[in-house]
Design an enzyme around this catalytic site. Structure first.
Site, PDB file in Angstrom:
ATOM      1  N   GLN A 115      -7.048  -4.209   8.701  1.00  0.00           N
ATOM      2  CA  GLN A 115      -6.365  -3.151   9.447  1.00  0.00           C
ATOM      3  C   GLN A 115      -5.083  -3.747  10.027  1.00  0.00           C
ATOM      4  O   GLN A 115      -4.990  -4.965  10.244  1.00  0.00           O
ATOM      5  CB  GLN A 115      -7.300  -2.686  10.572  1.00  0.00           C
ATOM      6  CG  GLN A 115      -6.754  -1.624  11.485  1.00  0.00           C
ATOM      7  CD  GLN A 115      -6.440  -0.337  10.760  1.00  0.00           C
ATOM      8  OE1 GLN A 115      -5.453  -0.296  10.026  1.00  0.00           O
ATOM      9  NE2 GLN A 115      -7.253   0.682  10.959  1.00  0.00           N
ATOM     10  N   THR A 134      -3.983   4.807  -1.484  1.00  0.00           N
ATOM     11  CA  THR A 134      -5.017   5.340  -0.586  1.00  0.00           C
ATOM     12  C   THR A 134      -5.699   6.552  -1.223  1.00  0.00           C
ATOM     13  O   THR A 134      -5.223   7.133  -2.200  1.00  0.00           O
ATOM     14  CB  THR A 134      -4.440   5.740   0.789  1.00  0.00           C
ATOM     15  OG1 THR A 134      -3.537   6.820   0.604  1.00  0.00           O
ATOM     16  CG2 THR A 134      -3.743   4.582   1.449  1.00  0.00           C
ATOM     17  N   TYR A 135      -6.827   6.915  -0.600  1.00  0.00           N
ATOM     18  CA  TYR A 135      -7.701   7.952  -1.157  1.00  0.00           C
ATOM     19  C   TYR A 135      -8.131   8.906  -0.049  1.00  0.00           C
ATOM     20  O   TYR A 135      -8.754   8.471   0.932  1.00  0.00           O
ATOM     21  CB  TYR A 135      -8.929   7.264  -1.744  1.00  0.00           C
ATOM     22  CG  TYR A 135      -9.915   8.150  -2.443  1.00  0.00           C
ATOM     23  CD1 TYR A 135      -9.814   8.381  -3.815  1.00  0.00           C
ATOM     24  CD2 TYR A 135     -10.955   8.750  -1.741  1.00  0.00           C
ATOM     25  CE1 TYR A 135     -10.726   9.180  -4.462  1.00  0.00           C
ATOM     26  CE2 TYR A 135     -11.872   9.552  -2.388  1.00  0.00           C
ATOM     27  CZ  TYR A 135     -11.738   9.764  -3.750  1.00  0.00           C
ATOM     28  OH  TYR A 135     -12.657  10.558  -4.387  1.00  0.00           O
ATOM     29  N   GLY A 151     -14.672   5.520   4.764  1.00  0.00           N
ATOM     30  CA  GLY A 151     -13.818   6.652   5.115  1.00  0.00           C
ATOM     31  C   GLY A 151     -14.098   7.085   6.540  1.00  0.00           C
ATOM     32  O   GLY A 151     -15.158   6.803   7.099  1.00  0.00           O
ATOM     33  N   ASP A 152     -13.119   7.753   7.133  1.00  0.00           N
ATOM     34  CA  ASP A 152     -13.305   8.274   8.496  1.00  0.00           C
ATOM     35  C   ASP A 152     -14.201   9.501   8.452  1.00  0.00           C
ATOM     36  O   ASP A 152     -14.107  10.301   7.525  1.00  0.00           O
ATOM     37  CB  ASP A 152     -11.944   8.639   9.103  1.00  0.00           C
ATOM     38  CG  ASP A 152     -11.176   7.398   9.528  1.00  0.00           C
ATOM     39  OD1 ASP A 152     -11.833   6.430   9.974  1.00  0.00           O
ATOM     40  OD2 ASP A 152      -9.951   7.386   9.393  1.00  0.00           O
ATOM     41  N   GLU A 202       0.853  -1.195   0.000  1.00  0.00           N
ATOM     42  CA  GLU A 202       0.000   0.000   0.000  1.00  0.00           C
ATOM     43  C   GLU A 202       0.887   1.243   0.000  1.00  0.00           C
ATOM     44  O   GLU A 202       1.862   1.310   0.744  1.00  0.00           O
ATOM     45  CB  GLU A 202      -0.906  -0.008   1.232  1.00  0.00           C
ATOM     46  CG  GLU A 202      -1.807   1.222   1.314  1.00  0.00           C
ATOM     47  CD  GLU A 202      -2.870   1.078   2.391  1.00  0.00           C
ATOM     48  OE1 GLU A 202      -3.549   0.048   2.454  1.00  0.00           O
ATOM     49  OE2 GLU A 202      -3.001   2.039   3.185  1.00  0.00           O
ATOM     50  N   HIS A 210      -8.079   2.890  -3.795  1.00  0.00           N
ATOM     51  CA  HIS A 210      -9.002   3.036  -2.662  1.00  0.00           C
ATOM     52  C   HIS A 210     -10.022   4.114  -3.035  1.00  0.00           C
ATOM     53  O   HIS A 210      -9.708   5.048  -3.782  1.00  0.00           O
ATOM     54  CB  HIS A 210      -8.268   3.480  -1.407  1.00  0.00           C
ATOM     55  CG  HIS A 210      -7.252   2.494  -0.897  1.00  0.00           C
ATOM     56  ND1 HIS A 210      -6.844   2.469   0.411  1.00  0.00           N
ATOM     57  CD2 HIS A 210      -6.559   1.506  -1.521  1.00  0.00           C
ATOM     58  CE1 HIS A 210      -5.938   1.513   0.577  1.00  0.00           C
ATOM     59  NE2 HIS A 210      -5.738   0.917  -0.586  1.00  0.00           N
ATOM     60  N   LYS A 252     -20.866  -6.590   3.848  1.00  0.00           N
ATOM     61  CA  LYS A 252     -19.993  -6.093   2.769  1.00  0.00           C
ATOM     62  C   LYS A 252     -19.776  -7.176   1.714  1.00  0.00           C
ATOM     63  O   LYS A 252     -19.776  -6.906   0.524  1.00  0.00           O
ATOM     64  CB  LYS A 252     -18.608  -5.729   3.320  1.00  0.00           C
ATOM     65  CG  LYS A 252     -18.514  -4.418   4.003  1.00  0.00           C
ATOM     66  CD  LYS A 252     -17.043  -4.045   4.178  1.00  0.00           C
ATOM     67  CE  LYS A 252     -16.879  -3.290   5.458  1.00  0.00           C
ATOM     68  NZ  LYS A 252     -15.575  -2.655   5.618  1.00  0.00           N
ATOM     69  N   GLN A 269       5.694   7.302  14.088  1.00  0.00           N
ATOM     70  CA  GLN A 269       4.706   6.267  13.757  1.00  0.00           C
ATOM     71  C   GLN A 269       4.152   5.619  15.028  1.00  0.00           C
ATOM     72  O   GLN A 269       2.964   5.347  15.110  1.00  0.00           O
ATOM     73  CB  GLN A 269       5.353   5.175  12.903  1.00  0.00           C
ATOM     74  CG  GLN A 269       5.381   5.465  11.440  1.00  0.00           C
ATOM     75  CD  GLN A 269       6.090   4.340  10.705  1.00  0.00           C
ATOM     76  OE1 GLN A 269       7.144   3.863  11.129  1.00  0.00           O
ATOM     77  NE2 GLN A 269       5.520   3.893   9.632  1.00  0.00           N
TER      78      GLN A 269
HETATM   79  P1  FAD Z   1     -17.767   0.462   7.169  1.00  0.00           P
HETATM   80  O1  FAD Z   1     -17.615  -0.915   6.646  1.00  0.00           O
HETATM   81  O2  FAD Z   1     -18.936   1.249   6.671  1.00  0.00           O
HETATM   82  O3  FAD Z   1     -17.808   0.360   8.756  1.00  0.00           O
HETATM   83  C1  FAD Z   1     -17.863   1.528   9.579  1.00  0.00           C
HETATM   84  C2  FAD Z   1     -18.617   1.186  10.865  1.00  0.00           C
HETATM   85  O4  FAD Z   1     -19.999   0.937  10.555  1.00  0.00           O
HETATM   86  C3  FAD Z   1     -18.120  -0.091  11.560  1.00  0.00           C
HETATM   87  O5  FAD Z   1     -18.198   0.131  12.939  1.00  0.00           O
HETATM   88  C4  FAD Z   1     -19.102  -1.178  11.116  1.00  0.00           C
HETATM   89  O6  FAD Z   1     -19.256  -2.199  12.077  1.00  0.00           O
HETATM   90  C5  FAD Z   1     -20.393  -0.385  10.941  1.00  0.00           C
HETATM   91  N1  FAD Z   1     -21.203  -0.914   9.822  1.00  0.00           N
HETATM   92  C6  FAD Z   1     -20.742  -1.288   8.601  1.00  0.00           C
HETATM   93  N2  FAD Z   1     -21.775  -1.688   7.831  1.00  0.00           N
HETATM   94  C7  FAD Z   1     -22.906  -1.563   8.575  1.00  0.00           C
HETATM   95  C8  FAD Z   1     -24.274  -1.806   8.322  1.00  0.00           C
HETATM   96  N3  FAD Z   1     -24.667  -2.250   7.129  1.00  0.00           N
HETATM   97  N4  FAD Z   1     -25.164  -1.569   9.329  1.00  0.00           N
HETATM   98  C9  FAD Z   1     -24.748  -1.102  10.533  1.00  0.00           C
HETATM   99  N5  FAD Z   1     -23.446  -0.832  10.826  1.00  0.00           N
HETATM  100  C10 FAD Z   1     -22.532  -1.066   9.850  1.00  0.00           C
HETATM  101  N6  FAD Z   1      -9.522   5.645   4.921  1.00  0.00           N
HETATM  102  C11 FAD Z   1      -9.382   6.630   3.984  1.00  0.00           C
HETATM  103  O7  FAD Z   1      -9.892   7.747   4.183  1.00  0.00           O
HETATM  104  N7  FAD Z   1      -8.705   6.404   2.818  1.00  0.00           N
HETATM  105  C12 FAD Z   1      -8.129   5.209   2.533  1.00  0.00           C
HETATM  106  O8  FAD Z   1      -7.512   5.046   1.480  1.00  0.00           O
HETATM  107  C13 FAD Z   1      -8.247   4.161   3.495  1.00  0.00           C
HETATM  108  N8  FAD Z   1      -7.720   2.927   3.263  1.00  0.00           N
HETATM  109  C14 FAD Z   1      -7.919   1.912   4.175  1.00  0.00           C
HETATM  110  C15 FAD Z   1      -7.404   0.639   3.881  1.00  0.00           C
HETATM  111  C16 FAD Z   1      -7.584  -0.412   4.776  1.00  0.00           C
HETATM  112  C17 FAD Z   1      -7.035  -1.780   4.427  1.00  0.00           C
HETATM  113  C18 FAD Z   1      -8.283  -0.183   5.996  1.00  0.00           C
HETATM  114  C19 FAD Z   1      -8.466  -1.308   6.990  1.00  0.00           C
HETATM  115  C20 FAD Z   1      -8.795   1.065   6.295  1.00  0.00           C
HETATM  116  C21 FAD Z   1      -8.631   2.131   5.384  1.00  0.00           C
HETATM  117  N9  FAD Z   1      -9.137   3.413   5.621  1.00  0.00           N
HETATM  118  C22 FAD Z   1      -8.975   4.423   4.697  1.00  0.00           C
HETATM  119  C23 FAD Z   1      -9.815   3.712   6.904  1.00  0.00           C
HETATM  120  C24 FAD Z   1     -11.343   3.542   6.817  1.00  0.00           C
HETATM  121  O9  FAD Z   1     -11.896   4.475   5.916  1.00  0.00           O
HETATM  122  C25 FAD Z   1     -11.906   3.770   8.234  1.00  0.00           C
HETATM  123  O10 FAD Z   1     -11.515   2.733   9.084  1.00  0.00           O
HETATM  124  C26 FAD Z   1     -13.405   4.026   8.328  1.00  0.00           C
HETATM  125  O11 FAD Z   1     -13.678   4.523   9.643  1.00  0.00           O
HETATM  126  C27 FAD Z   1     -14.287   2.809   8.104  1.00  0.00           C
HETATM  127  O12 FAD Z   1     -14.300   2.443   6.803  1.00  0.00           O
HETATM  128  P2  FAD Z   1     -15.006   1.049   6.353  1.00  0.00           P
HETATM  129  O13 FAD Z   1     -14.998   1.015   4.899  1.00  0.00           O
HETATM  130  O14 FAD Z   1     -14.439  -0.099   7.075  1.00  0.00           O
HETATM  131  O15 FAD Z   1     -16.508   1.360   6.910  1.00  0.00           O
END
Ligand code: FAD
Length: 288
Positions: A175, A48-49, A109-110, A17, A78, A164, A211
Protein backbone atom coordinates in the site's frame (compact mmCIF):
# COMPACT_ATOMS: atom_id res chain seq x y z
CA UNK A 1 7.32 -14.94 -16.46
CA UNK A 2 8.05 -15.99 -12.90
CA UNK A 3 8.06 -12.92 -10.64
CA UNK A 4 11.05 -14.25 -8.71
CA UNK A 5 13.14 -14.06 -11.89
CA UNK A 6 12.62 -10.29 -12.03
CA UNK A 7 14.18 -9.95 -8.58
CA UNK A 8 17.09 -12.36 -9.15
CA UNK A 9 20.52 -11.45 -7.69
CA UNK A 10 19.18 -8.46 -5.76
CA UNK A 11 17.89 -6.73 -8.89
CA UNK A 12 15.68 -3.76 -7.97
CA UNK A 13 12.42 -3.73 -9.89
CA UNK A 14 10.44 -0.71 -11.11
CA UNK A 15 6.77 -1.29 -11.87
CA UNK A 16 3.74 0.87 -12.68
CA UNK A 17 0.08 0.59 -11.80
CA UNK A 18 -2.74 1.84 -14.03
CA UNK A 19 -6.51 1.63 -13.72
CA UNK A 20 -9.16 1.12 -16.42
CA UNK A 21 -11.07 4.29 -17.34
CA UNK A 22 -14.45 4.53 -15.57
CA UNK A 23 -16.39 4.30 -18.84
CA UNK A 24 -15.50 1.39 -21.11
CA UNK A 25 -16.27 3.68 -24.06
CA UNK A 26 -13.15 5.72 -23.18
CA UNK A 27 -10.80 2.74 -23.02
CA UNK A 28 -8.67 4.25 -25.82
CA UNK A 29 -7.46 6.97 -23.40
CA UNK A 30 -5.54 4.39 -21.39
CA UNK A 31 -3.75 3.23 -24.53
CA UNK A 32 -2.34 6.73 -25.04
CA UNK A 33 -0.99 6.55 -21.48
CA UNK A 34 0.44 3.06 -21.98
CA UNK A 35 2.12 4.14 -25.21
CA UNK A 36 4.14 6.62 -23.13
CA UNK A 37 4.66 4.36 -20.12
CA UNK A 38 6.16 1.56 -22.20
CA UNK A 39 8.99 3.88 -23.34
CA UNK A 40 10.06 4.10 -19.67
CA UNK A 41 10.80 0.33 -19.78
CA UNK A 42 9.10 -0.72 -16.52
CA UNK A 43 9.61 -4.32 -15.40
CA UNK A 44 5.86 -4.78 -15.39
CA UNK A 45 2.62 -2.80 -15.49
CA UNK A 46 -0.26 -3.88 -13.28
CA UNK A 47 -3.93 -3.15 -13.99
CA UNK A 48 -6.47 -2.68 -11.20
CA UNK A 49 -9.72 -4.63 -11.03
CA UNK A 50 -13.17 -3.40 -10.02
CA UNK A 51 -11.71 -0.96 -7.48
CA UNK A 52 -14.12 0.27 -4.82
CA UNK A 53 -15.96 -3.07 -4.73
CA UNK A 54 -17.87 -2.44 -7.97
CA UNK A 55 -18.61 -5.51 -10.06
CA UNK A 56 -15.76 -5.85 -12.51
CA UNK A 57 -16.03 -5.87 -16.26
CA UNK A 58 -13.53 -7.37 -18.66
CA UNK A 59 -11.47 -4.19 -19.10
CA UNK A 60 -8.68 -5.37 -16.75
CA UNK A 61 -8.13 -8.41 -18.97
CA UNK A 62 -8.42 -6.34 -22.14
CA UNK A 63 -5.87 -3.73 -20.99
CA UNK A 64 -3.45 -6.35 -19.60
CA UNK A 65 -3.60 -8.17 -22.93
CA UNK A 66 -2.75 -4.96 -24.81
CA UNK A 67 0.17 -4.29 -22.42
CA UNK A 68 1.57 -7.68 -23.34
CA UNK A 69 0.73 -7.99 -27.02
CA UNK A 70 0.93 -4.40 -28.28
CA UNK A 71 3.53 -2.90 -25.93
CA UNK A 72 5.53 -6.05 -25.09
CA UNK A 73 5.66 -5.28 -21.37
CA UNK A 74 4.89 -7.88 -18.70
CA UNK A 75 1.31 -7.36 -17.44
CA UNK A 76 0.03 -8.16 -13.96
CA UNK A 77 -3.77 -8.37 -13.71
CA UNK A 78 -5.33 -7.53 -10.34
CA UNK A 79 -8.19 -9.82 -9.30
CA UNK A 80 -10.50 -9.50 -6.30
CA UNK A 81 -12.56 -12.30 -4.77
CA UNK A 82 -15.02 -10.69 -2.36
CA UNK A 83 -17.90 -10.73 -4.85
CA UNK A 84 -16.74 -13.72 -6.90
CA UNK A 85 -18.04 -17.29 -6.85
CA UNK A 86 -15.77 -20.22 -7.72
CA UNK A 87 -17.57 -20.74 -11.06
CA UNK A 88 -17.28 -17.07 -11.95
CA UNK A 89 -13.61 -17.09 -10.98
CA UNK A 90 -12.88 -19.95 -13.37
CA UNK A 91 -14.45 -17.97 -16.23
CA UNK A 92 -12.21 -15.01 -15.41
CA UNK A 93 -9.07 -17.13 -15.08
CA UNK A 94 -9.82 -18.72 -18.48
CA UNK A 95 -10.14 -15.23 -20.00
CA UNK A 96 -6.76 -14.31 -18.50
CA UNK A 97 -5.20 -17.51 -19.84
CA UNK A 98 -6.62 -16.98 -23.33
CA UNK A 99 -5.15 -13.45 -23.28
CA UNK A 100 -1.70 -14.82 -22.35
CA UNK A 101 -1.71 -13.26 -18.87
CA UNK A 102 0.45 -15.26 -16.46
CA UNK A 103 0.70 -12.97 -13.43
CA UNK A 104 -2.10 -12.11 -11.02
CA UNK A 105 -2.22 -9.80 -8.00
CA UNK A 106 -4.75 -11.75 -5.91
CA UNK A 107 -6.82 -9.58 -3.56
CA UNK A 108 -9.85 -9.80 -1.37
CA UNK A 109 -11.11 -6.39 -2.46
CA UNK A 110 -12.85 -3.78 -0.35
CA UNK A 111 -16.17 -4.80 1.13
CA UNK A 112 -18.94 -2.76 -0.47
CA UNK A 113 -21.96 -2.42 1.83
CA UNK A 114 -24.25 -2.38 -1.26
CA UNK A 115 -22.97 -5.68 -2.63
CA UNK A 116 -23.25 -8.78 -0.41
CA UNK A 117 -20.02 -10.85 -0.38
CA UNK A 118 -20.19 -14.07 -2.44
CA UNK A 119 -18.59 -16.00 0.49
CA UNK A 120 -16.70 -18.55 -1.65
CA UNK A 121 -13.49 -16.74 -0.69
CA UNK A 122 -13.22 -14.88 2.62
CA UNK A 123 -9.59 -13.70 2.48
CA UNK A 124 -7.07 -13.08 -0.26
CA UNK A 125 -5.18 -16.12 1.04
CA UNK A 126 -8.21 -18.30 0.06
CA UNK A 127 -8.03 -16.93 -3.49
CA UNK A 128 -4.26 -17.40 -3.61
CA UNK A 129 -4.52 -21.03 -2.44
CA UNK A 130 -7.27 -21.72 -4.99
CA UNK A 131 -5.27 -20.28 -7.91
CA UNK A 132 -2.11 -22.05 -6.81
CA UNK A 133 -3.90 -25.41 -6.67
CA UNK A 134 -5.47 -24.76 -10.06
CA UNK A 135 -2.11 -23.78 -11.61
CA UNK A 136 -1.26 -21.64 -14.61
CA UNK A 137 -0.38 -18.37 -12.85
CA UNK A 138 2.31 -16.75 -10.77
CA UNK A 139 0.62 -15.01 -7.83
CA UNK A 140 1.36 -11.76 -6.01
CA UNK A 141 -0.34 -10.33 -2.92
CA UNK A 142 -0.89 -6.94 -1.27
CA UNK A 143 0.70 -5.79 1.99
CA UNK A 144 0.19 -2.83 4.30
CA UNK A 145 3.18 -1.09 5.93
CA UNK A 146 0.86 0.63 8.45
CA UNK A 147 -1.38 -2.44 8.83
CA UNK A 148 -4.65 -3.04 6.97
CA UNK A 149 -7.43 -0.75 8.25
CA UNK A 150 -9.49 -3.75 9.49
CA UNK A 151 -6.59 -5.47 11.30
CA UNK A 152 -6.47 -5.32 15.11
CA UNK A 153 -2.77 -4.53 15.02
CA UNK A 154 0.17 -4.42 12.66
CA UNK A 155 1.46 -7.66 14.21
CA UNK A 156 -1.84 -9.48 13.48
CA UNK A 157 -1.76 -8.15 9.94
CA UNK A 158 1.81 -9.34 9.36
CA UNK A 159 0.87 -12.80 10.69
CA UNK A 160 -2.05 -12.82 8.23
CA UNK A 161 0.36 -11.70 5.52
CA UNK A 162 2.44 -14.78 6.22
CA UNK A 163 -0.66 -16.90 5.47
CA UNK A 164 -0.79 -15.31 2.01
CA UNK A 165 2.79 -16.26 1.32
CA UNK A 166 2.27 -19.79 2.67
CA UNK A 167 -0.80 -20.05 0.40
CA UNK A 168 1.38 -19.32 -2.64
CA UNK A 169 2.11 -15.60 -3.12
CA UNK A 170 5.65 -15.28 -4.49
CA UNK A 171 5.84 -11.48 -4.38
CA UNK A 172 4.14 -8.63 -2.48
CA UNK A 173 3.27 -5.05 -3.41
CA UNK A 174 2.72 -2.51 -0.67
CA UNK A 175 0.00 0.00 0.00
CA UNK A 176 1.19 3.57 -0.49
CA UNK A 177 2.92 5.37 2.35
CA UNK A 178 4.52 8.79 2.79
CA UNK A 179 6.94 8.08 5.61
CA UNK A 180 9.78 5.72 4.68
CA UNK A 181 10.48 4.89 8.32
CA UNK A 182 7.03 3.25 8.44
CA UNK A 183 8.12 0.96 5.61
CA UNK A 184 11.47 0.12 7.22
CA UNK A 185 9.75 -0.77 10.53
CA UNK A 186 7.30 -2.95 8.60
CA UNK A 187 10.17 -4.73 6.82
CA UNK A 188 11.74 -5.51 10.23
CA UNK A 189 8.47 -7.17 11.34
CA UNK A 190 8.15 -9.04 8.05
CA UNK A 191 11.66 -10.42 8.50
CA UNK A 192 10.95 -11.53 12.07
CA UNK A 193 7.79 -13.28 10.80
CA UNK A 194 9.94 -15.24 8.33
CA UNK A 195 8.39 -13.76 5.18
CA UNK A 196 11.08 -14.00 2.55
CA UNK A 197 9.47 -13.08 -0.79
CA UNK A 198 10.39 -9.81 -2.58
CA UNK A 199 8.35 -6.80 -1.43
CA UNK A 200 7.89 -3.72 -3.58
CA UNK A 201 7.35 -0.36 -1.91
CA UNK A 202 4.18 1.36 -3.18
CA UNK A 203 4.71 5.05 -3.92
CA UNK A 204 2.01 7.48 -4.98
CA UNK A 205 3.05 10.90 -6.22
CA UNK A 206 0.37 13.26 -4.92
CA UNK A 207 0.00 15.89 -7.61
CA UNK A 208 -3.42 17.46 -7.15
CA UNK A 209 -5.67 18.65 -4.37
CA UNK A 210 -8.39 16.05 -4.96
CA UNK A 211 -5.86 13.27 -4.41
CA UNK A 212 -4.82 14.76 -1.05
CA UNK A 213 -8.43 14.86 0.16
CA UNK A 214 -9.12 11.28 -1.03
CA UNK A 215 -5.92 10.10 0.62
CA UNK A 216 -6.83 11.52 3.98
CA UNK A 217 -10.35 10.06 3.92
CA UNK A 218 -9.79 6.56 2.45
CA UNK A 219 -6.38 4.96 2.64
CA UNK A 220 -5.41 5.61 6.25
CA UNK A 221 -1.77 6.43 5.40
CA UNK A 222 -0.23 8.68 8.01
CA UNK A 223 0.90 12.03 6.70
CA UNK A 224 4.28 13.22 8.05
CA UNK A 225 4.71 16.92 8.80
CA UNK A 226 7.15 17.32 5.95
CA UNK A 227 4.42 16.09 3.58
CA UNK A 228 1.53 18.18 4.97
CA UNK A 229 3.70 21.31 5.04
CA UNK A 230 4.52 20.94 1.34
CA UNK A 231 0.91 20.12 0.39
CA UNK A 232 -0.59 22.99 2.39
CA UNK A 233 1.86 25.46 0.95
CA UNK A 234 1.09 24.59 -2.67
CA UNK A 235 -2.48 23.21 -2.60
CA UNK A 236 -3.90 26.20 -4.49
CA UNK A 237 -1.16 26.36 -7.10
CA UNK A 238 -1.68 23.34 -9.40
CA UNK A 239 1.68 23.53 -11.19
CA UNK A 240 3.68 24.01 -7.99
CA UNK A 241 1.72 21.21 -6.29
CA UNK A 242 2.44 18.86 -9.18
CA UNK A 243 6.16 19.65 -9.04
CA UNK A 244 6.20 19.34 -5.25
CA UNK A 245 4.40 15.96 -5.43
CA UNK A 246 6.90 14.69 -7.99
CA UNK A 247 9.83 15.92 -5.88
CA UNK A 248 8.44 14.36 -2.68
CA UNK A 249 7.88 10.96 -4.33
CA UNK A 250 11.32 11.08 -5.99
CA UNK A 251 12.94 11.86 -2.64
CA UNK A 252 11.15 8.88 -1.05
CA UNK A 253 12.26 6.58 -3.87
CA UNK A 254 15.92 7.68 -3.73
CA UNK A 255 15.99 6.90 0.00
CA UNK A 256 14.23 3.54 -0.48
CA UNK A 257 16.57 2.44 -3.28
CA UNK A 258 19.63 3.51 -1.29
CA UNK A 259 18.31 1.39 1.58
CA UNK A 260 18.16 -1.64 -0.70
CA UNK A 261 14.40 -2.15 -1.21
CA UNK A 262 13.44 -4.95 -3.60
CA UNK A 263 11.54 -2.62 -5.87
CA UNK A 264 9.31 0.40 -6.37
CA UNK A 265 5.67 0.07 -7.43
CA UNK A 266 4.57 3.46 -8.73
CA UNK A 267 0.87 4.28 -8.51
CA UNK A 268 0.84 6.31 -11.73
CA UNK A 269 -2.84 7.39 -11.53
CA UNK A 270 -2.65 7.05 -15.34
CA UNK A 271 -0.45 10.14 -15.48
CA UNK A 272 2.40 9.40 -17.89
CA UNK A 273 4.01 12.84 -17.43
CA UNK A 274 4.45 12.31 -13.69
CA UNK A 275 5.68 8.73 -14.19
CA UNK A 276 8.25 9.93 -16.73
CA UNK A 277 9.59 12.73 -14.55
CA UNK A 278 10.11 10.34 -11.63
CA UNK A 279 11.49 7.46 -13.68
CA UNK A 280 14.03 9.65 -15.43
CA UNK A 281 15.28 10.87 -12.05
CA UNK A 282 15.73 7.44 -10.46
CA UNK A 283 16.41 5.00 -13.30
CA UNK A 284 20.18 5.06 -12.87
CA UNK A 285 19.84 4.35 -9.15
CA UNK A 286 18.16 0.97 -9.66
CA UNK A 287 20.51 -1.92 -8.87
CA UNK A 288 20.64 -3.96 -12.10
P1 FAD B 1 -6.75 -9.73 2.82
O1 FAD B 1 -5.35 -10.18 2.68
O2 FAD B 1 -7.81 -10.79 2.79
O3 FAD B 1 -6.85 -8.91 4.18
C1 FAD B 1 -8.05 -8.26 4.59
C2 FAD B 1 -8.11 -8.23 6.11
O4 FAD B 1 -8.28 -9.57 6.61
C3 FAD B 1 -6.83 -7.71 6.78
O5 FAD B 1 -7.21 -6.97 7.90
C4 FAD B 1 -6.06 -8.97 7.18
O6 FAD B 1 -5.26 -8.78 8.32
C5 FAD B 1 -7.20 -9.95 7.47
N1 FAD B 1 -6.83 -11.33 7.09
C6 FAD B 1 -6.20 -11.71 5.95
N2 FAD B 1 -6.07 -13.05 5.93
C7 FAD B 1 -6.62 -13.53 7.07
C8 FAD B 1 -6.80 -14.82 7.61
N3 FAD B 1 -6.37 -15.89 6.93
N4 FAD B 1 -7.41 -14.94 8.82
C9 FAD B 1 -7.85 -13.84 9.48
N5 FAD B 1 -7.73 -12.57 9.01
C10 FAD B 1 -7.11 -12.42 7.81
N6 FAD B 1 -8.79 -3.23 -4.49
C11 FAD B 1 -9.57 -3.43 -5.59
O7 FAD B 1 -10.80 -3.50 -5.47
N7 FAD B 1 -9.01 -3.57 -6.84
C12 FAD B 1 -7.67 -3.51 -7.04
O8 FAD B 1 -7.21 -3.62 -8.18
C13 FAD B 1 -6.83 -3.29 -5.91
N8 FAD B 1 -5.47 -3.25 -6.04
C14 FAD B 1 -4.68 -3.12 -4.92
C15 FAD B 1 -3.29 -3.12 -5.09
C16 FAD B 1 -2.45 -2.99 -3.98
C17 FAD B 1 -0.95 -3.02 -4.18
C18 FAD B 1 -3.02 -2.84 -2.68
C19 FAD B 1 -2.13 -2.67 -1.47
C20 FAD B 1 -4.39 -2.83 -2.51
C21 FAD B 1 -5.25 -2.98 -3.63
N9 FAD B 1 -6.64 -2.99 -3.52
C22 FAD B 1 -7.44 -3.16 -4.63
C23 FAD B 1 -7.28 -2.77 -2.20
C24 FAD B 1 -7.59 -4.09 -1.47
O9 FAD B 1 -8.54 -4.84 -2.18
C25 FAD B 1 -8.14 -3.72 -0.07
O10 FAD B 1 -7.13 -3.15 0.71
C26 FAD B 1 -8.86 -4.83 0.68
O11 FAD B 1 -9.56 -4.22 1.77
C27 FAD B 1 -7.97 -5.92 1.25
O12 FAD B 1 -7.48 -6.72 0.28
P2 FAD B 1 -6.34 -7.82 0.62
O13 FAD B 1 -6.15 -8.63 -0.57
O14 FAD B 1 -5.16 -7.21 1.24
O15 FAD B 1 -7.17 -8.67 1.75
Amino acid sequence: MNMQELFRDGRQVLSFEVFPPKRTSSIETIYNTLEQLKDLEPDFISVTYGAGGNPADSSTCQIASVIKNRYHVLPVAHLTCVSTTKDNLETILKQFEDAGIENILALRGDINPDIPPAKDFIYASDLIAHIRNRGGFDISGACYPEGHTEAMSIVTDVLNLKKKVEAGATHLMSQLFFDNQVFYDFMDKVKIAGIDVPIEAGIMPVTNKRQIERMVSTCGASLPRKFTRVMQRYENNPEALRDAGIAYATDQIVDLLANGVNGIHLYTMNNAYVARKITESVKNLLHR
